[in-house]
Design an enzyme around this catalytic site. Sequence first.
Site, short mmCIF file in Angstrom:
data_model
loop_
_atom_site.label_atom_id
_atom_site.label_comp_id
_atom_site.label_asym_id
_atom_site.label_seq_id
_atom_site.Cartn_x
_atom_site.Cartn_y
_atom_site.Cartn_z
N ARG A 197 0.85 -1.20 0.00
CA ARG A 197 0.00 0.00 0.00
C ARG A 197 0.87 1.23 0.00
NH1 ARG A 197 1.84 3.10 4.46
NH2 ARG A 197 1.40 2.11 6.45
N GLU A 220 -6.44 7.14 7.93
CA GLU A 220 -5.27 7.88 8.44
C GLU A 220 -4.73 8.88 7.41
OE1 GLU A 220 -2.39 5.52 10.55
OE2 GLU A 220 -0.75 6.81 9.88
N ARG A 246 -5.36 5.55 0.82
CA ARG A 246 -4.43 4.44 0.96
C ARG A 246 -4.69 3.58 -0.26
NH1 ARG A 246 -2.14 3.34 6.28
NH2 ARG A 246 -1.22 5.35 6.78
N CYS A 268 1.26 10.62 9.51
CA CYS A 268 2.23 10.07 10.47
C CYS A 268 3.63 10.13 9.83
CB CYS A 268 1.87 8.62 10.80
SG CYS A 268 3.05 7.86 11.94
N THR A 322 6.11 8.34 10.14
CA THR A 322 6.69 7.04 9.77
C THR A 322 6.33 6.66 8.33
OG1 THR A 322 4.80 5.75 10.54
CG2 THR A 322 6.55 6.15 12.14
N ARG A 359 4.08 0.53 2.42
CA ARG A 359 4.32 -0.64 3.28
C ARG A 359 4.05 -1.87 2.44
NH1 ARG A 359 2.62 -4.11 7.61
NH2 ARG A 359 0.38 -3.83 7.34
N ARG A 379 4.41 -7.38 12.43
CA ARG A 379 3.10 -7.01 12.97
C ARG A 379 2.27 -8.28 13.13
NH1 ARG A 379 1.01 -1.36 10.00
NH2 ARG A 379 2.91 -0.19 10.46
N GLU A 421 -1.40 -3.40 12.45
CA GLU A 421 -0.68 -2.71 13.50
C GLU A 421 -1.39 -2.87 14.85
OE1 GLU A 421 -0.07 1.46 12.77
OE2 GLU A 421 1.88 1.24 13.70
#
Length: 346
Positions: free
Chosen positions: A113, A212, A216, A258, A260, A267, A296, A301
Amino acid sequence: MPYPKFPESCHSALCRHLSPELYDSLKGRRTRYGYTLDQLIRSGIENPDSSIGVYAGDEESYTLFAPLLDPIIREYHHFDPETERHRSDMDPSHLKIENPDPDNRFILSTRIRVGRNLHCFPLGPNLARRERLIVKCMVSDTLRELSGDLAGRYYPLVGMDEATKTRLIEDHFLFKEGDRFLESAGLNRDWPEGRGIFHNNDKTFLVWVNEEDQLRIISMEAGGDIRRVFTRLSRAVGELQKRLTFAFDERLGYLTSCPTNLGTAMRASVHIRLPRLAKSMDRFREICDRHELQIRGVHGEHSESEGGVFDISNRRRLGITEVEAVRQMSQGITELIEEETKLSES
Ligand code: ADP
Ligand code: CIR
């Protein structure tokens, strides 16, 4: 708000990097969209078990609050935002890898993603209700234009029956609801309005809207053909990029709420069955650390492994190209499979 008290047990990047002096020097700052330091750090304050603890509210957060965010970014991505520049490469012809599990003995599924946000809006934590609805319309209208294997339908969360929602979450297609880290960051405001999921008929290409990040973009399928999953993602992102302008910074790559997720915002993961390595966690972690992989649980997560199945993905996303991140993940998975095989033979 005075300088926050962090409990003894807190090890988040926020509590390690926010000194009282830094807090005082940043607390009066406000971005042009009105985002403040208190908003930036609220998630980490309300959730002392955060690993990071901060969420940006807009592009400007990354410059205005750089004295706090740069050290966090440097530590997580091993990338120096002051001297380095991010590079992107999503060309699948540059990805020379084989399926690490051609007989389907270990890898259950592969998913890659990327997060994206629209250039002309604040990021999710600072997005007004009306803006979120405009984003939803822009994205769902754009998705309607896709054709061939990428064609599909947008399903709004509003009005989705509970059974369908639960099924989509359990099958790993849809985001979970009520994440407390996102809640504290203001990312769940007005839920479920403006949120939804687009997917093609086979559920191999999906887009989450206004979770988020505003988008995505996801490519996934059963088995370990990582290259095929990446190729589909690259094509889908290319199609969307022709029609939407994403928030992008020369230094930090694609901008996400975020830190990260900055850079590639990618990811790349496999769900992989490793029951023997699961009993030798030190060895398991050592291999993952060496390949910069994150472990994970099977529901994403903050979830646990079940039945020796793990979600293994690239940890770094900034200062590494998409092709390099996928290659690194694939190499690490190959070594994990070799080790699992050795353990089963001993
Ligand atoms: P993100 O990938 O957006 O950071 P999560 O870690 O919450 O978010 O994962 C989102 C969903 O994707 C979860 O249901 C998770 O189990 C699922 N998922 C992740 N990797 C895979 C994979 N390789 N195969 C199938 N599902 C996956
Ligand atoms: C936390 O700080 O724990 C959450 N806000 C999630 C951080 C992102 N996790 C990650 O490791 N990529």
